[in-house]
Design an enzyme around this catalytic site. Structure first.
Site, PDB file in Angstrom:
ATOM      1  N   ASN A   1       6.096  74.273 -55.707  1.00  0.00           N
ATOM      2  CA  ASN A   1       7.036  74.133 -54.590  1.00  0.00           C
ATOM      3  C   ASN A   1       6.839  72.816 -53.859  1.00  0.00           C
ATOM      4  OD1 ASN A   1       8.653  76.457 -54.726  1.00  0.00           O
ATOM      5  ND2 ASN A   1       7.150  77.704 -53.634  1.00  0.00           N
TER       6      ASN A   1
ATOM      7  N   GLU B   1       9.356 101.455 -67.305  1.00  0.00           N
ATOM      8  CA  GLU B   1       8.583 100.400 -66.633  1.00  0.00           C
ATOM      9  C   GLU B   1       9.520  99.611 -65.723  1.00  0.00           C
ATOM     10  OE1 GLU B   1       5.741  99.965 -70.590  1.00  0.00           O
ATOM     11  OE2 GLU B   1       7.394  98.577 -70.240  1.00  0.00           O
TER      12      GLU B   1
ATOM     13  N   GLU C   1       5.237  84.841 -54.641  1.00  0.00           N
ATOM     14  CA  GLU C   1       5.153  84.739 -56.098  1.00  0.00           C
ATOM     15  C   GLU C   1       4.386  85.913 -56.699  1.00  0.00           C
ATOM     16  OE1 GLU C   1       1.694  82.241 -54.460  1.00  0.00           O
ATOM     17  OE2 GLU C   1       3.745  82.767 -53.898  1.00  0.00           O
TER      18      GLU C   1
ATOM     19  N   ASP D   1      12.478  78.430 -57.029  1.00  0.00           N
ATOM     20  CA  ASP D   1      13.382  79.579 -57.116  1.00  0.00           C
ATOM     21  C   ASP D   1      13.858  79.801 -58.551  1.00  0.00           C
ATOM     22  OD1 ASP D   1      13.106  79.955 -54.424  1.00  0.00           O
ATOM     23  OD2 ASP D   1      15.056  79.101 -53.880  1.00  0.00           O
TER      24      ASP D   1
ATOM     25  N   ASP E   1       0.539  87.533 -60.360  1.00  0.00           N
ATOM     26  CA  ASP E   1       0.654  86.388 -59.449  1.00  0.00           C
ATOM     27  C   ASP E   1       0.823  85.118 -60.271  1.00  0.00           C
ATOM     28  OD1 ASP E   1       0.166  85.503 -56.458  1.00  0.00           O
ATOM     29  OD2 ASP E   1      -0.884  84.053 -57.738  1.00  0.00           O
TER      30      ASP E   1
ATOM     31  N   HIS F   1      11.618  73.665 -53.469  1.00  0.00           N
ATOM     32  CA  HIS F   1      11.808  75.122 -53.528  1.00  0.00           C
ATOM     33  C   HIS F   1      12.923  75.525 -54.483  1.00  0.00           C
ATOM     34  CE1 HIS F   1       8.974  76.455 -50.407  1.00  0.00           C
ATOM     35  NE2 HIS F   1       9.272  75.307 -49.789  1.00  0.00           N
TER      36      HIS F   1
END
Length: 325
Positions: free
Chosen positions: A213, A240, A248, A222, A205, A218
């Site tokens: 943001n 992996e 997020e 992004d 996270d 945004h």
């Protein structure tokens, strides 16, 4: 009540071609026997029995790899044998056979097989055909080959593009939630026989991402998500895989691993992100939770343990890795 299995498009193609072939050729078996054409009767009987067997086999098992290859082989053998026994008047069967082959195997293999079949028949029938018929044969088969190849190649490309879109997150290019759930289901349904090579899951996270943001917009957020995905992907091996869990939050599933190796990977990812400067020269950190798969747990339980470990990392001050209990 048994759940009805959903058949794939490939299954329907094999079922349609094999079923239609068996039904269409069956009347000719009776006609051949009635007229005493024993060789053709036996050939048509073989075609009907073979295609009927493939129809039943695929209908019951859903397995298509063998069926597709064998059905393409049948197309070639039966058409060549029919024309060899009955002469040029049976060339009408060549064209559906060409099209059928392109439905059964990939375009490149189909083109080679069909071209070889057309060439062999052309050489075999050369002395039996007049000049006009030869020209018609060459151009009609060439047009059929090119059309079939173009159509099959285009359909294969579109199929691959649609598959890619269905499992990829459009913003970051990482696997999406659907791909993650399918992978979790696949991992948890298989019985691992490797004692020290159990799959591990890392949930990631981005810390305080909402503030980024809110403060920078945004578009900057992004850009950070895309850069983050690129950075993480560069650190992963072929065993992996990275998925976007939502917002997020991201998940890495590490196959043929163990908790120690997964912890080393998680720390490597944390340091890489901590040392990187993102858009607007922003410093971003991540919190990570690590969970080794425990036998008999579901995918939701597995990811739930990793999620709890990740929140412990946040509660401990963020920019940390924690191992699930």
């Amino acid at each position: 009540m048994m759940k009805r299995r959903i058949r794939s498009t490939e299954e329907y193609i094999v079922l349609s071609i094999s079923g239609a072939s068996a039904l269409c050729i069956a009347p000719f078996v009776l006609i051949r026997f009635f007229h005493g054409e024993w060789a053709m009767a036996l050939l048509d009987s073989f075609a009907v029995l073979s295609t009927a067997f493939l129809f039943i086999y695929v209908f019951l098992t859903g397995k298509i790899l063998f069926a597709r290859r064998f059905l393409a082989f049948l197309c070639v053998v039966i058409v060549v044998a029919t024309i060899g026994l009955k002469g040029p008047q049976q060339l009408v069967w060549l064209y559906p056979a060409i099209i059928g082959i392109f439905f059964l195997v990939n375009p490149q293999q189909s083109f080679i097989i069909a071209t070889a079949m057309v060439s062999v028949l052309g050489i075999f029938l050369w002395e039996q055909l007049n000049y006009i018929f030869v020209v018609q044969y060459v151009f009609s088969t060439l047009i059929t080959l090119l059309f079939s190849y173009s159509f099959a190649d285009r359909m294969l490309r579109q199929k691959n593009q649609l598959k890619e879109l269905s499992i990829k997150d459009p913003l970051t290019g990482a696997g999406n939630r659907r791909a993650l759930e399918e992978e979790l289901l696949r991992v948890t349904e298989q019985d691992s026989e490797l004692k020290n090579q159990t799959p591990c899951l890392i949930i990631i996270d981005l810390d305080e991402f909402k503030k980024i943001n809110d403060q920078f917009g945004h578009s900057v957020g992004d850009n950070i998500l895309r850069d983050f995905t690129d950075l993480v992907s560069q650190k992963l091996t072929k065993n992996e895989h990275l998925y976007r869990f939502g917002g997020e939050e991201f998940v890495v599933i590490s196959h043929f691993s163990n908790q120690e190796k997964a912890s080393i990977l998680a720390e490597l990812l944390r340091e890489s992100i901590d040392q990187h400067r993102f858009d607007k020269n922003l410093h971003v950190t991540i919190s990570l939770g690590i969970a080794q798969y425990a036998p008999h747990e579901t995918g939701f339980e597995w990811i739930g343990r990793a999620d709890k470990a990740m929140y412990r990392a946040k509660d401990a001050g963020r920019n940390l890795c924690c191992i699930a209990a």
